[in-house]
Motif scaffolding. Structure first.
Motif, PDB file in Angstrom:
ATOM      1  N   LEU A 165      39.299  26.715  34.147  1.00  0.00           N
ATOM      2  CA  LEU A 165      39.541  28.045  33.589  1.00  0.00           C
ATOM      3  C   LEU A 165      41.008  28.328  33.286  1.00  0.00           C
ATOM      4  O   LEU A 165      41.322  28.887  32.230  1.00  0.00           O
ATOM      5  CB  LEU A 165      38.977  29.099  34.552  1.00  0.00           C
ATOM      6  N   ALA A 166      41.904  27.927  34.178  1.00  0.00           N
ATOM      7  CA  ALA A 166      43.325  28.227  33.970  1.00  0.00           C
ATOM      8  C   ALA A 166      43.896  27.373  32.845  1.00  0.00           C
ATOM      9  O   ALA A 166      44.643  27.867  31.991  1.00  0.00           O
ATOM     10  CB  ALA A 166      44.101  28.001  35.267  1.00  0.00           C
ATOM     11  N   ALA A 167      43.538  26.098  32.805  1.00  0.00           N
ATOM     12  CA  ALA A 167      44.074  25.207  31.771  1.00  0.00           C
ATOM     13  C   ALA A 167      43.567  25.610  30.383  1.00  0.00           C
ATOM     14  O   ALA A 167      44.333  25.599  29.404  1.00  0.00           O
ATOM     15  CB  ALA A 167      43.684  23.755  32.080  1.00  0.00           C
ATOM     16  N   ASN A 183      31.463  36.088  32.858  1.00  0.00           N
ATOM     17  CA  ASN A 183      31.775  36.175  34.284  1.00  0.00           C
ATOM     18  C   ASN A 183      30.585  36.680  35.114  1.00  0.00           C
ATOM     19  O   ASN A 183      30.759  37.293  36.158  1.00  0.00           O
ATOM     20  CB  ASN A 183      33.000  37.098  34.463  1.00  0.00           C
ATOM     21  N   THR A 184      29.393  36.395  34.640  1.00  0.00           N
ATOM     22  CA  THR A 184      28.195  36.852  35.351  1.00  0.00           C
ATOM     23  C   THR A 184      28.103  36.261  36.763  1.00  0.00           C
ATOM     24  O   THR A 184      27.668  36.921  37.704  1.00  0.00           O
ATOM     25  CB  THR A 184      26.934  36.449  34.545  1.00  0.00           C
ATOM     26  N   HIS A 189      35.990  40.896  42.312  1.00  0.00           N
ATOM     27  CA  HIS A 189      37.111  40.366  43.085  1.00  0.00           C
ATOM     28  C   HIS A 189      37.040  38.852  43.261  1.00  0.00           C
ATOM     29  O   HIS A 189      38.013  38.234  43.656  1.00  0.00           O
ATOM     30  CB  HIS A 189      37.100  41.024  44.459  1.00  0.00           C
ATOM     31  N   MET A 190      35.872  38.244  42.974  1.00  0.00           N
ATOM     32  CA  MET A 190      35.733  36.808  43.214  1.00  0.00           C
ATOM     33  C   MET A 190      36.588  35.969  42.261  1.00  0.00           C
ATOM     34  O   MET A 190      36.983  34.858  42.572  1.00  0.00           O
ATOM     35  CB  MET A 190      34.257  36.423  43.023  1.00  0.00           C
ATOM     36  N   PHE A 191      36.832  36.508  41.082  1.00  0.00           N
ATOM     37  CA  PHE A 191      37.531  35.748  40.049  1.00  0.00           C
ATOM     38  C   PHE A 191      38.489  36.664  39.303  1.00  0.00           C
ATOM     39  O   PHE A 191      38.091  37.724  38.823  1.00  0.00           O
ATOM     40  CB  PHE A 191      36.496  35.147  39.084  1.00  0.00           C
ATOM     41  N   ASP A 192      39.743  36.243  39.195  1.00  0.00           N
ATOM     42  CA  ASP A 192      40.770  37.014  38.498  1.00  0.00           C
ATOM     43  C   ASP A 192      40.871  36.504  37.058  1.00  0.00           C
ATOM     44  O   ASP A 192      41.619  35.572  36.765  1.00  0.00           O
ATOM     45  CB  ASP A 192      42.101  36.846  39.254  1.00  0.00           C
ATOM     46  N   ALA A 193      40.092  37.127  36.173  1.00  0.00           N
ATOM     47  CA  ALA A 193      40.037  36.671  34.773  1.00  0.00           C
ATOM     48  C   ALA A 193      41.395  36.809  34.093  1.00  0.00           C
ATOM     49  O   ALA A 193      41.791  35.979  33.285  1.00  0.00           O
ATOM     50  CB  ALA A 193      38.983  37.466  34.017  1.00  0.00           C
ATOM     51  N   LYS A 194      42.111  37.866  34.448  1.00  0.00           N
ATOM     52  CA  LYS A 194      43.434  38.079  33.871  1.00  0.00           C
ATOM     53  C   LYS A 194      44.399  36.973  34.291  1.00  0.00           C
ATOM     54  O   LYS A 194      45.243  36.537  33.514  1.00  0.00           O
ATOM     55  CB  LYS A 194      43.981  39.422  34.361  1.00  0.00           C
ATOM     56  N   GLY A 195      44.223  36.524  35.514  1.00  0.00           N
ATOM     57  CA  GLY A 195      45.084  35.460  36.044  1.00  0.00           C
ATOM     58  C   GLY A 195      44.962  34.153  35.290  1.00  0.00           C
ATOM     59  O   GLY A 195      45.870  33.314  35.345  1.00  0.00           O
ATOM     60  N   ARG A 320      37.646  26.019  44.436  1.00  0.00           N
ATOM     61  CA  ARG A 320      38.312  26.531  45.635  1.00  0.00           C
ATOM     62  C   ARG A 320      39.516  27.392  45.250  1.00  0.00           C
ATOM     63  O   ARG A 320      39.789  28.415  45.867  1.00  0.00           O
ATOM     64  CB  ARG A 320      38.745  25.365  46.523  1.00  0.00           C
ATOM     65  N   GLU A 321      40.206  26.957  44.214  1.00  0.00           N
ATOM     66  CA  GLU A 321      41.389  27.690  43.772  1.00  0.00           C
ATOM     67  C   GLU A 321      41.007  28.983  43.043  1.00  0.00           C
ATOM     68  O   GLU A 321      41.652  30.012  43.214  1.00  0.00           O
ATOM     69  CB  GLU A 321      42.154  26.775  42.811  1.00  0.00           C
ATOM     70  N   MET A 322      39.966  28.927  42.235  1.00  0.00           N
ATOM     71  CA  MET A 322      39.615  30.039  41.349  1.00  0.00           C
ATOM     72  C   MET A 322      38.864  31.165  42.034  1.00  0.00           C
ATOM     73  O   MET A 322      39.019  32.327  41.671  1.00  0.00           O
ATOM     74  CB  MET A 322      38.724  29.524  40.197  1.00  0.00           C
TER      75      MET A 322
END
Ligand SMILES: *Cc1c(COP(=O)(O)O)cnc(C)c1O
Length: 413
Positions: A165-167, A183-184, A189-195, A320-322
């Motif tokens: 996701l980040a790459a 993001n279903t 709070h589980m995933f920071d889409a903006k991040g 684990r990171e996401m």
């Protein structure tokens, strides 16, 4: 006082953000289709976008606005639009933002109905590359001069591939592409889409958000990161005001007002009530899923378990990171060769065989013969779907009861 905790925020969101009258803690449902303006000048100004207001409830209503505020806040976005279903949100967004001869890059691991909708887009002359989104290089190789958008899910179902996701977000930022994430599976709070530099998130509210299998809904949230003045398909009419709002304005006008898949006001309120316990339910589902997947991983009658929480999952470290130490409530397993998966499912007592996910109850489904039946064998192979695969959506029951149900069903096959 500044509230930090997610459940504190969710439980008080409706009251704090929407300020219902008379001390009510829920924003009231209004079923009015029309909205009266005492001064016709105000009505004209609302039509022309010079003033905020509702004119006709297909386009907007107070009940929908109340839910949108909660969702935008929860997902860290600038604004949200709500729809009758998750599929309505996805189809409305893509049909509003794309034109014939545009190209989009799409995950090859997609929710079946979204994958089927992509065929419809292709019929309208939109070019689509389906790529392995766990590999950012595959995404990069697919980008062309006419690429407008990249679409992926966070954790795919049923095989649980996790997108890089980040790459992919970094790649989209470099090429000024709209980055749209379903993001279903990993809400709130589980995933920071903006991040990860998402432009838009889209979600089925039917699943974890509402959570109880009693209401349908969908939403699109704009994170505010994408500069829509760079996007060629925005109609001249909507190129006014802050460019951060242009995309969602066009999705509202074209995808909601003109296409008409409006979320009923009563559903909006039901979803906002479900949302109050989102974090609690999700934490329980994720913990249960990890326990169950770990138990099945070593089981003699199980050939393979697909769950990002297991350390042998190919994208375990990305997950684990996401996802902040959680790995979602969905996993799949293949039974050993020769085991009858339909017989096994019929022996499950507590676990319900049904096509849905993100529910309070644990659900099971044979994959190849149901939700991915229409895809055909070749497409299924590309997604990593085997014939003896069962998908589970783990609920909030007490874990020992779920494990005991599996045990007794295994003993009968
Ligand atoms: C269920 C689902 C959808 C569609 O949502 P509906 O509300 O059922 O229309 C879209 N994407 C994903 C990942 C889903 O699981």
């Amino acid at each position: 006082m500044k509230i930090k905790g997610i459940t504190t925020r969710l439980v008080h969101a409706d009251r704090n953000l929407n300020q219902p009258q008379d001390g009510a803690v829920h924003f009231p449902t209004s079923n009015s289709v029309l909205f009266e303006y005492k001064d016709v000048n105000d009505l004209v100004d609302v039509f022309q976008g010079k003033k905020m207001g509702h004119v006709y409830s297909r386009s907007s209503s107070s009940s929908n606005s109340a839910l949108q505020k909660i969702l935008a806040e929860l997902e860290g976005g600038v604004d949200a639009a709500t729809f009758a279903t998750g599929m309505a949100a996805i189809s409305a967004a893509l049909l509003s933002l794309l034109k014939c001869n545009d190209h989009i890059v799409v995950s090859q691991f997609l929710f079946g109905n979204t994958r089927s909708f992509m065929n419809t887009l292709e019929n309208f002359g939109i070019e689509i590359s389906y790529v392995d989104v766990t590999d950012v290089n595959a995404v990069a190789r697919a980008v062309r001069a006419n690429t407008r958008l990249v679409f992926t899910e966070t954790i795919a179902n049923p095989v649980t591939q996790v997108a890089d996701l980040a790459a992919v977000g970094q790649l989209c930022a470099e090429h000024k592409l709209v980055y749209m994430i379903d993001n279903t599976m990993t809400p709130g709070h589980m995933f920071d889409a903006k991040g990860v530099q998402a432009s838009l998130t889209v979600m089925s509210l039917t699943k974890y958000f509402a959570g109880h299998g009693n209401v349908l809904g969908g939403a699109i949230v704009d994170t505010g990161l994408f500069d829509w003045s760079d996007y060629p398909n925005i109609f001249a009419l909507y190129r006014v005001g802050d460019p951060r709002n242009w995309g969602l304005t066009q999705i509202r006008k074209k995808g909601l007002r003109d296409m008409g898949a409006t979320l009923p006001p009563h559903s909006a309120q039901q979803i906002s009530i479900g949302l109050e316990t989102l974090a609690l339910r999700l934490e329980r589902c994720c913990n249960n899923a990890l326990r169950l997947a770990t138990y099945l991983h070593g089981h003699a009658k199980v050939a393979q378990v697909y769950y990002p929480g297991l350390s042998d999952h190919p994208q375990h470290y990305i997950a684990r990171e996401m996802f902040k130490g959680s790995y979602g409530g969905i996993f799949s397993m293949d039974l050993v060769e020769g085991a009858d998966i339909l017989a096994f499912l019929n022996h499950l007592d507590l676990v319900i065989t049904a096509t849905h996910l993100g529910d309070t109850r644990t659900l099971a489904l044979p994959v190849a013969s149901t939700i991915f039946y229409e895809s055909g064998a070749q497409e299924r192979a590309k997604m990593g779907i085997n014939d003896n695969m069962i998908r589970f959506s783990v609920g909030i029951e007490d874990i020992d009861d779920i494990v005991a149900d599996f045990e007794q069903a295994f003993n009968k096959i």
